[in-house]
Each structure stands twice: as structure tokens, then as C-alpha cells.
Design a protein around this motif. Sequence first.
Motif, PDB file in Angstrom:
ATOM      1  N   UNK A 139      17.328  -5.550  18.177  1.00  0.00           N
ATOM      2  CA  UNK A 139      17.507  -4.702  17.007  1.00  0.00           C
ATOM      3  C   UNK A 139      16.152  -4.394  16.382  1.00  0.00           C
ATOM      4  N   UNK A 140      16.013  -3.234  15.749  1.00  0.00           N
ATOM      5  CA  UNK A 140      14.755  -2.933  15.054  1.00  0.00           C
ATOM      6  C   UNK A 140      14.563  -3.886  13.886  1.00  0.00           C
ATOM      7  N   UNK A 141      13.317  -4.142  13.504  1.00  0.00           N
ATOM      8  CA  UNK A 141      13.079  -5.055  12.377  1.00  0.00           C
ATOM      9  C   UNK A 141      13.682  -4.495  11.088  1.00  0.00           C
ATOM     10  N   UNK A 142      14.196  -5.399  10.254  1.00  0.00           N
ATOM     11  CA  UNK A 142      14.787  -4.970   8.995  1.00  0.00           C
ATOM     12  C   UNK A 142      13.704  -4.482   8.040  1.00  0.00           C
ATOM     13  N   UNK A 143      14.040  -3.421   7.311  1.00  0.00           N
ATOM     14  CA  UNK A 143      13.086  -2.879   6.350  1.00  0.00           C
ATOM     15  C   UNK A 143      12.955  -3.798   5.147  1.00  0.00           C
ATOM     16  N   UNK A 144      11.738  -3.901   4.631  1.00  0.00           N
ATOM     17  CA  UNK A 144      11.521  -4.688   3.428  1.00  0.00           C
ATOM     18  C   UNK A 144      12.086  -3.943   2.217  1.00  0.00           C
ATOM     19  N   UNK A 145      12.512  -4.710   1.242  1.00  0.00           N
ATOM     20  CA  UNK A 145      13.049  -4.086   0.025  1.00  0.00           C
ATOM     21  C   UNK A 145      11.956  -3.341  -0.718  1.00  0.00           C
ATOM     22  N   UNK A 146      12.338  -2.281  -1.420  1.00  0.00           N
ATOM     23  CA  UNK A 146      11.381  -1.481  -2.162  1.00  0.00           C
ATOM     24  C   UNK A 146      10.915  -2.183  -3.433  1.00  0.00           C
ATOM     25  N   UNK A 147       9.866  -1.629  -4.019  1.00  0.00           N
ATOM     26  CA  UNK A 147       9.286  -2.170  -5.246  1.00  0.00           C
ATOM     27  C   UNK A 147       9.311  -1.097  -6.321  1.00  0.00           C
ATOM     28  N   UNK A 148       9.746  -1.459  -7.507  1.00  0.00           N
ATOM     29  CA  UNK A 148       9.745  -0.533  -8.641  1.00  0.00           C
ATOM     30  C   UNK A 148       8.456  -0.725  -9.421  1.00  0.00           C
ATOM     31  N   UNK A 149       7.719   0.351  -9.621  1.00  0.00           N
ATOM     32  CA  UNK A 149       6.471   0.297 -10.394  1.00  0.00           C
ATOM     33  C   UNK A 149       6.682   0.965 -11.740  1.00  0.00           C
ATOM     34  N   UNK A 150       5.893   0.550 -12.694  1.00  0.00           N
ATOM     35  CA  UNK A 150       6.086   1.041 -14.068  1.00  0.00           C
ATOM     36  C   UNK A 150       5.173   2.195 -14.442  1.00  0.00           C
ATOM     37  N   UNK A 151       4.049   2.334 -13.730  1.00  0.00           N
ATOM     38  CA  UNK A 151       3.100   3.397 -14.084  1.00  0.00           C
ATOM     39  C   UNK A 151       2.580   4.076 -12.831  1.00  0.00           C
ATOM     40  N   UNK A 152       2.013   5.258 -13.009  1.00  0.00           N
ATOM     41  CA  UNK A 152       1.401   5.984 -11.896  1.00  0.00           C
ATOM     42  C   UNK A 152       0.200   5.231 -11.376  1.00  0.00           C
ATOM     43  N   UNK A 153      -0.570   4.628 -12.280  1.00  0.00           N
ATOM     44  CA  UNK A 153      -1.758   3.877 -11.859  1.00  0.00           C
ATOM     45  C   UNK A 153      -1.378   2.706 -10.966  1.00  0.00           C
ATOM     46  N   UNK A 154      -0.282   2.030 -11.311  1.00  0.00           N
ATOM     47  CA  UNK A 154       0.177   0.915 -10.491  1.00  0.00           C
ATOM     48  C   UNK A 154       0.624   1.404  -9.118  1.00  0.00           C
ATOM     49  N   UNK A 155       1.301   2.563  -9.067  1.00  0.00           N
ATOM     50  CA  UNK A 155       1.723   3.150  -7.794  1.00  0.00           C
ATOM     51  C   UNK A 155       0.517   3.458  -6.923  1.00  0.00           C
ATOM     52  N   UNK A 156      -0.502   4.096  -7.501  1.00  0.00           N
ATOM     53  CA  UNK A 156      -1.698   4.450  -6.734  1.00  0.00           C
ATOM     54  C   UNK A 156      -2.399   3.197  -6.236  1.00  0.00           C
ATOM     55  N   UNK A 157      -2.435   2.159  -7.079  1.00  0.00           N
ATOM     56  CA  UNK A 157      -3.081   0.904  -6.690  1.00  0.00           C
ATOM     57  C   UNK A 157      -2.384   0.271  -5.495  1.00  0.00           C
ATOM     58  N   UNK A 158      -1.051   0.258  -5.496  1.00  0.00           N
ATOM     59  CA  UNK A 158      -0.302  -0.330  -4.391  1.00  0.00           C
ATOM     60  C   UNK A 158      -0.446   0.500  -3.120  1.00  0.00           C
ATOM     61  N   UNK A 159      -0.425   1.817  -3.247  1.00  0.00           N
ATOM     62  CA  UNK A 159      -0.600   2.669  -2.069  1.00  0.00           C
ATOM     63  C   UNK A 159      -1.982   2.491  -1.455  1.00  0.00           C
ATOM     64  N   UNK A 160      -2.969   2.267  -2.313  1.00  0.00           N
ATOM     65  CA  UNK A 160      -4.341   2.155  -1.840  1.00  0.00           C
ATOM     66  C   UNK A 160      -4.667   0.769  -1.297  1.00  0.00           C
ATOM     67  N   UNK A 161      -4.273  -0.277  -2.037  1.00  0.00           N
ATOM     68  CA  UNK A 161      -4.711  -1.629  -1.700  1.00  0.00           C
ATOM     69  C   UNK A 161      -3.710  -2.432  -0.878  1.00  0.00           C
ATOM     70  N   UNK A 162      -2.404  -2.066  -0.944  1.00  0.00           N
ATOM     71  CA  UNK A 162      -1.397  -2.801  -0.196  1.00  0.00           C
ATOM     72  C   UNK A 162      -0.908  -2.016   1.022  1.00  0.00           C
ATOM     73  N   UNK A 163      -0.512  -0.768   0.782  1.00  0.00           N
ATOM     74  CA  UNK A 163      -0.030   0.045   1.902  1.00  0.00           C
ATOM     75  C   UNK A 163      -1.153   0.670   2.708  1.00  0.00           C
ATOM     76  N   UNK A 164      -2.311   0.827   2.080  1.00  0.00           N
ATOM     77  CA  UNK A 164      -3.492   1.416   2.750  1.00  0.00           C
ATOM     78  C   UNK A 164      -3.187   2.816   3.310  1.00  0.00           C
TER      79      UNK A 164
END
Length: 251
Positions: free
Chosen positions: A224-249
Motif C-alpha cells: 500500500x502507498x504510505x499514509x499521508x501525514x495529517x495537515x497543520x493549521x497555521x495562524x498567520x501568513x508569516x507562519x505559513x511562509x516559514x513552514x513552507x521555507x524551512x520545513x517543506x523546503x
Amino acid sequence: MKILVAVKRVVDYAVKIRVKPDKTGVDTQNVKMSMNPFCEIALEEALRIKEAGFAKEVVAVSIGPSQCVDTLRTGLAMGADRAIHVEANSSFLPLTIAKILKSLADVENPGLIFLGKQAIDDDCNQTGQMVAALLGWPQATFASKVVLDKGKQFATVDREVDGGLETLSVDLPAVITTDLRLNQPRYATLPNIMKAKSKPIKKMTLEDLKVDIKSDIEIVEVTEPPKRKSGVIVSTVDELIDKLKNEAHVV
């Protein structure tokens, strides 16, 4: 002109797939099976061509165990004139299926062969191309529109490609594989379902067709394909950009 349509029995598209505990394949016990959706589209197009007066007979063919007769009955209820069941107790890879269809084409001598572009169980998208190569016939894949000329000498096919639509003209006989937007398959009505019970289904074996079923490919394991990780709710645009840049790359 005769049209040969290959139809495959697959796990219904609405069923949640389960892998066998020993990882040798997909569990099909007590699972709803139906005709491959792309094969339904191929059969519908063949029936429309016949209804337009360009063909005299539509023959449905399926390769597999005895339960494939149910799939062929569905095709007969949709409007196919007769059916051929090539009995086989094991599943085959595309090249073997193509060899069987090539042998059937030599016997039936159709002017057109229709197949779905792929089956939803293995997604190989290879059989139609291999049939055309073995027969030495022109091929048009991913067809979204099929038009036959009045002389039945060639077919004009619109096919979907990455950049839009490509239009091909192929001499007949030819092999055409059908895409999702070619048509909307009809439902089998109750009277036609009853009539289908009296339509002929010819039984054939691999020995009758003299097909070499040797395969050079072995399926080692199905997982079976690997299970997807649960999503994360962010509170601000800055936090979203930070996660996309530093975690998701990704930025």
C-alpha cells in the motif's frame, strides 16, 4: 465492417482496495467487480459507430476466469452483438494480453479494435499500443473524438496531449484506445439485460489461439502507498511562509 472491443473485469472504482496479507497482490475476495470504465467508453464508441451505419457487428472480448462472463453479459446488454471469452485462471501482463488479442484479430478480421486507454487496476496503458505493433496496424491513443469517413477507409481521431489536442488520420484497419472524455457510456436497460442472456458467448482457450504465455516479468511484492501525514493549521501568513521555507523546503 466488424469492430472488436476488449473489455476487462476489474475491482469496481468505488471499492477501497486492500492488499493481501502476504503482499502477493490485491484482495478480490467478496469484492464488487465491474467493467473497467475506459473499456465501457470503448464499447460505447463502437456501438455509436455501428448505429451510425459504419459497422455491421460489434464483438466484445474478455480474457480471464469464468466470472468474466458477467462482464461480457454487461457488454451484450449495452448492445454488443456477440462476445468471446478467452478462459484463463491467472492474470496476465499487457504483452500476453496483446498476443491473445492479436490472435483473435487474425481469426475475426475486424476493421477496428477498440480498447480503453488503460485499466484502473494496473494503470499500465500498454496493451493497445502492443496490439497495434504486433498486428502492424496504425494506432491512435487517448482518443477524445473519433470520426470515420464514409468510405470506411480511414478514421480521424482527436487525442489529448499535454499541450492540448492533436488530430490524427489513420488508415483502417487500426487500433484506437479511448480516453475519459470521448463519450458517456449508456446504461443497460432491463429489456436489453434480458435479451443479453440469449446472445452468444463463444468460449476459447489459450491453446485454441496458440499463444505463448511466457512472461519475463515477475511481481515481487505489492504494498500500500504510505499514509499521508495529517495537515497543520497555521495562524498567520508569516507562519505559513516559514513552514513552507524551512520545513517543506518548497520556497
